[in-house]
Design a protein around this motif. Structure first.
Motif, mmCIF file in Angstrom:
data_model
loop_
_atom_site.group_PDB
_atom_site.id
_atom_site.type_symbol
_atom_site.label_atom_id
_atom_site.label_comp_id
_atom_site.label_asym_id
_atom_site.label_seq_id
_atom_site.Cartn_x
_atom_site.Cartn_y
_atom_site.Cartn_z
ATOM 1 N N GLU A 72 -94.133 66.784 -30.911
ATOM 2 C CA GLU A 72 -95.529 66.435 -30.672
ATOM 3 C C GLU A 72 -95.735 64.947 -30.446
ATOM 4 O O GLU A 72 -96.755 64.525 -29.892
ATOM 5 C CB GLU A 72 -96.386 66.896 -31.859
ATOM 6 C CG GLU A 72 -96.011 66.256 -33.197
ATOM 7 C CD GLU A 72 -94.862 66.955 -33.880
ATOM 8 O OE1 GLU A 72 -94.556 66.609 -35.037
ATOM 9 O OE2 GLU A 72 -94.275 67.864 -33.243
ATOM 10 N N ASN A 73 -94.748 64.119 -30.858
ATOM 11 C CA ASN A 73 -94.845 62.671 -30.655
ATOM 12 C C ASN A 73 -94.120 62.210 -29.400
ATOM 13 O O ASN A 73 -94.027 61.009 -29.135
ATOM 14 C CB ASN A 73 -94.283 61.931 -31.864
ATOM 15 C CG ASN A 73 -95.081 62.213 -33.127
ATOM 16 O OD1 ASN A 73 -96.317 62.288 -33.076
ATOM 17 N ND2 ASN A 73 -94.390 62.376 -34.254
ATOM 18 N N GLY A 74 -93.576 63.147 -28.671
ATOM 19 C CA GLY A 74 -92.888 62.797 -27.439
ATOM 20 C C GLY A 74 -91.443 62.358 -27.649
ATOM 21 O O GLY A 74 -90.793 61.877 -26.703
ATOM 22 N N VAL A 75 -90.919 62.544 -28.855
ATOM 23 C CA VAL A 75 -89.535 62.154 -29.144
ATOM 24 C C VAL A 75 -88.606 63.279 -28.724
ATOM 25 O O VAL A 75 -88.834 64.453 -29.050
ATOM 26 C CB VAL A 75 -89.361 61.837 -30.644
ATOM 27 C CG1 VAL A 75 -87.905 61.467 -30.949
ATOM 28 C CG2 VAL A 75 -90.301 60.709 -31.058
ATOM 29 N N LEU A 76 -87.545 62.916 -27.985
ATOM 30 C CA LEU A 76 -86.589 63.899 -27.506
ATOM 31 C C LEU A 76 -85.666 64.306 -28.657
ATOM 32 O O LEU A 76 -85.010 63.462 -29.282
ATOM 33 C CB LEU A 76 -85.774 63.323 -26.350
ATOM 34 C CG LEU A 76 -84.908 64.310 -25.559
ATOM 35 C CD1 LEU A 76 -85.784 65.351 -24.875
ATOM 36 C CD2 LEU A 76 -84.050 63.564 -24.529
ATOM 37 N N ARG A 77 -85.574 65.585 -28.954
ATOM 38 C CA ARG A 77 -84.769 66.086 -30.069
ATOM 39 C C ARG A 77 -83.873 67.226 -29.600
ATOM 40 O O ARG A 77 -84.160 67.894 -28.599
ATOM 41 C CB ARG A 77 -85.671 66.569 -31.215
ATOM 42 C CG ARG A 77 -86.556 65.484 -31.813
ATOM 43 C CD ARG A 77 -87.325 65.993 -33.009
ATOM 44 N NE ARG A 77 -88.202 64.972 -33.560
ATOM 45 C CZ ARG A 77 -87.816 64.031 -34.417
ATOM 46 N NH1 ARG A 77 -86.538 64.003 -34.820
ATOM 47 N NH2 ARG A 77 -88.663 63.129 -34.878
ATOM 48 N N ASP A 78 -82.784 67.436 -30.370
ATOM 49 C CA ASP A 78 -81.870 68.543 -30.087
ATOM 50 C C ASP A 78 -82.351 69.799 -30.799
ATOM 51 O O ASP A 78 -82.751 69.753 -31.963
ATOM 52 C CB ASP A 78 -80.452 68.207 -30.567
ATOM 53 C CG ASP A 78 -79.807 67.135 -29.716
ATOM 54 O OD1 ASP A 78 -80.219 66.966 -28.564
ATOM 55 O OD2 ASP A 78 -78.873 66.465 -30.218
ATOM 56 N N ASN A 79 -82.300 70.886 -30.082
ATOM 57 C CA ASN A 79 -82.638 72.178 -30.665
ATOM 58 C C ASN A 79 -81.358 72.754 -31.286
ATOM 59 O O ASN A 79 -80.631 73.542 -30.675
ATOM 60 C CB ASN A 79 -83.197 73.117 -29.592
ATOM 61 C CG ASN A 79 -83.846 74.344 -30.190
ATOM 62 O OD1 ASN A 79 -83.826 74.551 -31.400
ATOM 63 N ND2 ASN A 79 -84.439 75.170 -29.330
#
Length: 295
Positions: free
Chosen positions: A114-121
């Protein structure tokens, strides 16, 4: 008789403890001097310093491969280093020692929170690909072959290569020469000091290669006992020094043509990747304590 026997038994049991009692107590102003200080002496510390060329070098290189199958990614990474390992192994273990390791890690599908941070699923069902990394670690024991070995690795087109580090591993002959020269320097210093004072140098009382016998607390009598007055220090005389040399990016030559995957680089590719790698000079030091009597 029983009290007498009990007293004798008590003395016999306490004898070892009494024999280990230190000759001085903490805070005592005067303590007995060592046996070699009962007569006038001169304690001389010899110092020696020498510069020797580094005789060891090392670096590592990594090769990466990405595939949807972990087995296929590992196979491709291993293929990249197999021919290189065989080429380096031909030099012999007395010239270079080669260690190869292979690691794999999953590459997950990514999303933005929701903050636009790219994360690994990081879910098992969200693995997209696998990345395999083969690392070749080299320990060069004959630095005369360093430039060619380094060029061979560079010509193999690794994904990354570390800086070259240098170290000095003195042999027993070098260590013996240092110890002998340190004692000789101590003798020269003692002889010069006694002659300048108008005296005559006597016989050798103590030769201590560690230099410990010439420390202040020993010359004053005995080392302090107990934790309250400090502990004796063990001095190590073997010096190991390391250095490193890095190549500036703007000075790097253009990369040679890449070798086909799974094949060793050609002689032209190796020569095109050669760099000047001169082992630096390293410093070795040693000390020795010699105690002489005075005539």
């Amino acid at each position: 008789m029983r009290p007498v026997l009990a007293a004798l038994l008590l003395c016999a049991m306490s004898a070892p403890a009494l024999a280990q009692t230190p000759p001085a107590t903490i805070g005592q102003q005067y303590v007995p001097a060592p046996w070699w200080m009962r007569d006038p002496v001169i304690a001389s510390i010899g110092h020696v310093r020498v510069e020797l060329q580094a005789n060891r070098a090392g670096f590592n290189a990594t090769f990466q491969s990405v595939d949807r199958s972990v087995a296929e990614a590992s196979r491709k990474a291993a293929d990249q280093v197999r021919a290189l390992s065989q080429t380096l192994g031909a030099y012999g273990v007395e010239t270079v020692r080669v260690e190869t390791s292979l690691t794999t890690q999953p590459l997950y599908d990514q999303y933005r929170d929701e903050n636009g941070v790219l994360r690994d699923n990081t879910r098992a069902d969200r693995i997209q690909r696998y990345q395999a990394q083969a690392t070749v670690t080299l320990n060069i024991r004959d630095v005369r072959q360093l430039e060619r070995i380094y060029a061979t690795v560079v010509a193999s087109q690794p994904n990354s290569i570390s800086q070259v580090y240098f170290s000095l591993e003195p042999d027993n002959v070098a260590k013996s020469n240092l110890a002998r020269e340190a004692v000789r320097d101590a003798a020269n210093r003692a002889r010069s000091a006694v002659e300048a004072a108008g005296g005559t140098l006597g016989a050798v009382r103590v030769i201590d290669p560690t230099g410990r016998a010439c420390q202040t607390d020993v010359l004053a009598g005995w080392p302090s006992y107990g934790s309250g007055a400090g502990q004796a220090t063990t001095v190590s005389e073997e010096v190991v020094v390391t250095g490193s040399r890095m190549m500036r990016a703007e000075m790097a030559p253009p990369p040679p043509p890449s070798a086909p995957a799974g094949q060793a680089p050609s002689e032209d590719q190796i020569e095109a990747a050669r760099l000047a790698l001169q082992p630096p000079l390293q410093v070795l030091t040693d000390t020795a304590c010699v105690v002489y009597g005075l005539n």
